[in-house]
Scaffold this motif. Sequence first.
Motif, PDB file in Angstrom:
ATOM      1  N   PRO A 162      41.769  31.360  42.277  1.00 32.15           N
ATOM      2  CA  PRO A 162      40.629  31.075  41.397  1.00 32.15           C
ATOM      3  C   PRO A 162      40.867  29.848  40.519  1.00 32.15           C
ATOM      4  O   PRO A 162      41.970  29.660  39.989  1.00 32.15           O
TER       5      PRO A 162
ATOM      6  N   GLU B   2      39.778  34.585  45.335  1.00 29.05           N
ATOM      7  CA  GLU B   2      38.337  34.750  45.332  1.00 29.05           C
ATOM      8  C   GLU B   2      37.721  34.029  46.529  1.00 29.05           C
ATOM      9  O   GLU B   2      38.336  33.141  47.130  1.00 29.05           O
TER      10      GLU B   2
ATOM     11  N   GLN C 199      36.183  38.893  44.588  1.00 33.24           N
ATOM     12  CA  GLN C 199      37.444  38.669  43.879  1.00 33.24           C
ATOM     13  C   GLN C 199      38.422  39.792  44.202  1.00 33.24           C
ATOM     14  O   GLN C 199      38.039  40.957  44.315  1.00 33.24           O
TER      15      GLN C 199
ATOM     16  N   HIS D 249      30.188  36.517  45.371  1.00 27.03           N
ATOM     17  CA  HIS D 249      31.442  36.082  44.775  1.00 27.03           C
ATOM     18  C   HIS D 249      32.417  37.255  44.828  1.00 27.03           C
ATOM     19  O   HIS D 249      32.332  38.189  44.022  1.00 27.03           O
TER      20      HIS D 249
ATOM     21  N   CYS E 297      39.597  33.881  34.883  1.00 29.56           N
ATOM     22  CA  CYS E 297      39.774  34.811  36.008  1.00 29.56           C
ATOM     23  C   CYS E 297      41.252  35.065  36.267  1.00 29.56           C
ATOM     24  O   CYS E 297      41.667  36.208  36.498  1.00 29.56           O
TER      25      CYS E 297
END
Length: 400
Positions: free
Chosen positions: A41, A54, A67, A65, A46
């Motif tokens: 990321p 991600e 993660q 999105h 984050c």
Amino acid sequence: MDAYLLEFANMLLRWLHVIAAIAWIGESIYFVMLDNGLKTPKDEACRKKGVFGEMWAVHGGGFYHNQKYATSPEKLPDDLHWSFWKSYTTWLSGFALFALLYMANPSFYLVNPNSPWEWAANMTGWQANVMALVFLLGGWVVYNELCKRISPNMERDGVLSIAVAVMMVVVAYLSVHIFSGRAAFLLTGAVMATAMSANVFFWIIPGQRRMVKALKAGETPNPIDGKRGKQRSVHNTYFTLPVVLLMISNHYSFLYAHELAWVLMVLFIFAGALIRQFFVLMHSGQIKPAYPAAGVVLILISIWIGAPASSPAGEVVEGEGPAIEEVAAIINDRCVTCHSREPSHPSFAAAPAGVAYDSETSILNGAAQIRQVVASNYMPLGNMTQMTEEEREVIAAWRD
């Protein structure tokens, strides 16, 4: 009516099995792609939250999105998505289908009267059923022990992969020598599918439950659970393409009726794994065309091995060999019990695979396949109609 209801149950179970398998394998392939395609990321916030990787994606008119957290996220939601019922449904429906079609008529579908091993050729129906169950259970036990003993801490997975590959060669060899052709291919695929579903049931989901429980209790999860789940998940993804091929192989007699059927099976298992490896690496940004190229080479080798022998030039002279009337009489006596538009055999409501030989025209249209399956002794199944060697020689000498 009984045969009709059996066929209808077969259709519904097969439908359920295919739907569940598509959902399970599709989700499995998606998560492997997602896991391998994650990028570090860029957002500092984050990274501080523990985001390991991600992926941004666009699909269906929207943006996603995804993660992945390397450590505990700040909060775990109660509606956490779990992936296991697709796996269990696939295995349960597949086993029910196997029981309905094969175990219900083991002498017909499981016993291999042409086995070079006398004890296998002389098995009774119930013995064949027990052997099939032992085969499935034994396959899982051996595979599981290999994982536990060779790479218990996921530090020798390369050696483990070689061991599992050798195991599948042995499974293919044993299945072809113990069971009839179609059942051998199916059971080899079922050994792999059983390992896949058992990986989910015994290792992946229990490990994930322990991790979730620890996180909700504010404790640090045992990293071995995550590593072991990853190991078994990786194995599952390499099993997928070979399993799909083995499950549809019953439509192709040139595979399971060949004298080197186990070699053909092994070549396709390895070809599928190599092709899958290409996509696994591709998702992580590595393009390695050598893997699919090697898979294609193995497939070409299988084509070469499985090709029927050609007659020497000049051997066949027009007018030589048995007449169609003589061949049709044999087929009418030995094959039309099942392969008819209206089979007289109680197990069939319609001709198996839609193949009917009620007329000379239909026999001529299926001449190549008839010669192949009769010469290999695969048909009639279990030689239930007692086709003699002399009759097989007549069909082998026949030139349509």
